[in-house]
Enzyme design. Sequence first.
Site, PDB file in Angstrom:
ATOM      1  N   THR A 170     100.467   0.420 -55.187  1.00  0.00           N
ATOM      2  CA  THR A 170     100.616  -0.531 -54.094  1.00  0.00           C
ATOM      3  C   THR A 170     101.479  -1.681 -54.346  1.00  0.00           C
ATOM      4  OG1 THR A 170      98.654   0.191 -53.258  1.00  0.00           O
ATOM      5  CG2 THR A 170      99.277  -2.041 -52.312  1.00  0.00           C
ATOM      6  N   ASN A 201     101.420  12.253 -49.928  1.00  0.00           N
ATOM      7  CA  ASN A 201     100.027  12.099 -50.455  1.00  0.00           C
ATOM      8  C   ASN A 201      99.247  12.997 -49.519  1.00  0.00           C
ATOM      9  OD1 ASN A 201     101.090   9.748 -49.118  1.00  0.00           O
ATOM     10  ND2 ASN A 201      98.969   9.343 -49.029  1.00  0.00           N
ATOM     11  N   GLN A 247     102.199  10.691 -56.325  1.00  0.00           N
ATOM     12  CA  GLN A 247     101.803  12.218 -56.200  1.00  0.00           C
ATOM     13  C   GLN A 247     102.763  13.150 -57.122  1.00  0.00           C
ATOM     14  OE1 GLN A 247      98.752  12.873 -55.178  1.00  0.00           O
ATOM     15  NE2 GLN A 247      98.416  10.633 -54.258  1.00  0.00           N
ATOM     16  N   SER A 300     101.440   5.671 -60.264  1.00  0.00           N
ATOM     17  CA  SER A 300     100.001   5.002 -60.763  1.00  0.00           C
ATOM     18  C   SER A 300      99.349   5.813 -61.532  1.00  0.00           C
ATOM     19  CB  SER A 300      99.448   4.910 -59.126  1.00  0.00           C
ATOM     20  OG  SER A 300      98.305   4.349 -59.490  1.00  0.00           O
ATOM     21  N   HIS A 345      95.988   6.242 -61.984  1.00  0.00           N
ATOM     22  CA  HIS A 345      94.763   6.888 -61.532  1.00  0.00           C
ATOM     23  C   HIS A 345      94.987   8.283 -60.746  1.00  0.00           C
ATOM     24  CE1 HIS A 345      93.983   5.528 -57.302  1.00  0.00           C
ATOM     25  NE2 HIS A 345      94.971   4.780 -57.548  1.00  0.00           N
ATOM     26  N   THR A 384      99.116 -11.208 -67.378  1.00  0.00           N
ATOM     27  CA  THR A 384      98.654 -10.875 -68.799  1.00  0.00           C
ATOM     28  C   THR A 384      98.836  -9.153 -68.586  1.00  0.00           C
ATOM     29  OG1 THR A 384      97.527 -12.738 -69.288  1.00  0.00           O
ATOM     30  CG2 THR A 384      96.591 -10.695 -70.351  1.00  0.00           C
ATOM     31  N   CYS A 391      90.510   7.593 -39.741  1.00  0.00           N
ATOM     32  CA  CYS A 391      90.918   6.512 -38.785  1.00  0.00           C
ATOM     33  C   CYS A 391      91.078   5.120 -39.329  1.00  0.00           C
ATOM     34  CB  CYS A 391      89.844   6.699 -37.587  1.00  0.00           C
ATOM     35  SG  CYS A 391      88.154   6.623 -38.622  1.00  0.00           S
TER      36      CYS A 391
HETATM   37  C1  LIG Z   1      97.433   6.229 -54.223  1.00  0.00           C
HETATM   38  C2  LIG Z   1      99.061   6.042 -53.685  1.00  0.00           C
HETATM   39  C3  LIG Z   1      99.551   4.940 -53.736  1.00  0.00           C
HETATM   40  C4  LIG Z   1      98.904   3.501 -53.994  1.00  0.00           C
HETATM   41  O1  LIG Z   1      98.599   3.643 -55.540  1.00  0.00           O
HETATM   42  P1  LIG Z   1      97.481   2.614 -56.127  1.00  0.00           P
HETATM   43  O2  LIG Z   1      97.604   2.633 -57.468  1.00  0.00           O
HETATM   44  O3  LIG Z   1      96.137   3.246 -55.785  1.00  0.00           O
HETATM   45  O4  LIG Z   1      97.651   0.999 -55.360  1.00  0.00           O
HETATM   46  C5  LIG Z   1     100.708   4.807 -53.148  1.00  0.00           C
HETATM   47  N1  LIG Z   1     101.451   5.612 -52.881  1.00  0.00           N
HETATM   48  C6  LIG Z   1     100.837   6.803 -53.035  1.00  0.00           C
HETATM   49  C7  LIG Z   1     101.982   8.151 -52.548  1.00  0.00           C
HETATM   50  C8  LIG Z   1      99.543   7.105 -53.133  1.00  0.00           C
HETATM   51  O5  LIG Z   1      99.211   8.596 -53.070  1.00  0.00           O
END
Ligand SMILES: *Cc1c(COP(=O)(O)O)cnc(C)c1O
Length: 392
Positions: A73, A152, A180, A198, A200, A236, A323
């Site tokens: 994000t 995504n 993704q 990202s 995670h 940091t 939603c």
């Molecule tokens: C999950 C996701 C994000 C946001 O990533 P975060 O690290 O959770 O802020 C942005 N773009 C896509 C396509 C995502 O799947």
Amino acid sequence: MPDRVYLDNSATTPVAPEVFDAMRPYFDSAYGNASSLHAFGREARRAVEESRATIAEFLHVLPEEIVFTSGATEADNLAILGSAYAPGRSGGHIVSTKIEHHAVLHSVDWLTSHGFEATLLDVDATGHVDPDQVRAALRKDTFLVSVIAGSNEIGTLEPIAEIGAICRERRIAFHTDAVQAFGKIDLPTPSVDLLSASAHKLHGPKGVGLLVVRKKTRISPTMHGGGHERGRRSGTENVPGIVGFAAATRLAAREHDEVVARMRRFRARLMEAVASIPGTRLNGHPTDSLPHIVNFSFQGIEGESLVMRLDEQGIAASTGSACSSPDLEPSHVLVAIGVPLSMAHGSLRISTGRQTTDADIDRLLDVLPRVVKDLRDLSPFKVGEATCTPSE
Ligand SMILES: *Cc1c(COP(=O)(O)O)cnc(C)c1O
């Protein structure tokens, strides 16, 4: 939760054991601030720079082109707002699409309420962006094009290399949200100026991401402070997070072929099985897709109810009709690909991870036809009473 089946890996993934192991020392023994001069600091700095080098090599970019952030994000915001406010720029035009993640769409919206202009391109019924439409949308004052690498919600892959070439020709910066796609497909990074990812979504930890900023791409920081990350993102460094991101990247590279082949097989199984349930459709592209995401619509039922019923059976999936608005607007992505409203409300996104097994898919396919039938028997299509959960 041992007996539960997790099929919502586009929302987030479990941290892989080897990733967790790699991170651990940076919490409780090598806990220095990477900016400190002493041994603790130097050890943390070394870990950050080694991680940066690992990820840079994987992406075929230079280490100094990677800016670590708090997630994708922030990376998307930095790409878009940072380009808009780059030194010497005042106003201008952005081209993006109607199927972007909200981190991109809402950043673009924010800019248009602050004097910038934007064109959001349509996509075809499978979710593809047409490079010719990108070319046609470019104006003299266009300074940025942003197109997601792989959706995504529906998994469709976009022609990133082609769009990148068009932008390069016109000397316009090109950003792609590759969250993704990272680790799943070969990313054409040479055609891209800015790229978000990202950890995670890749069996790494939450709260760490990155923006690739290619050498000649000008951006302004959106975080101001101590000048970390070569002045592009103060704050940091999240040392354990960054180490975890690199460990997740190494793991994804090492087991890519095997995991992706498995994911493709699961996707094909799901597509075949769901096609045999009456009143269903596939949302997205049958083949030109990320391997781990598949999205279906079920006529006459509500996605939220479907997700709740599956949850009662111990299966976690997600709906694209999440939603985000109280009047139950279906997902902007499903609307953009022209899913009829009656179908757009009944969507289900299934996304697999490295831990997904055939037994998990069996469990889902054992339960799904029955749940769909029950919900259809229960009610004529009812809209309402759904609870809102953001689905990434
Ligand atoms: C999950 C996701 C994000 C946001 O990533 P975060 O690290 O959770 O802020 C942005 N773009 C896509 C396509 C995502 O799947």
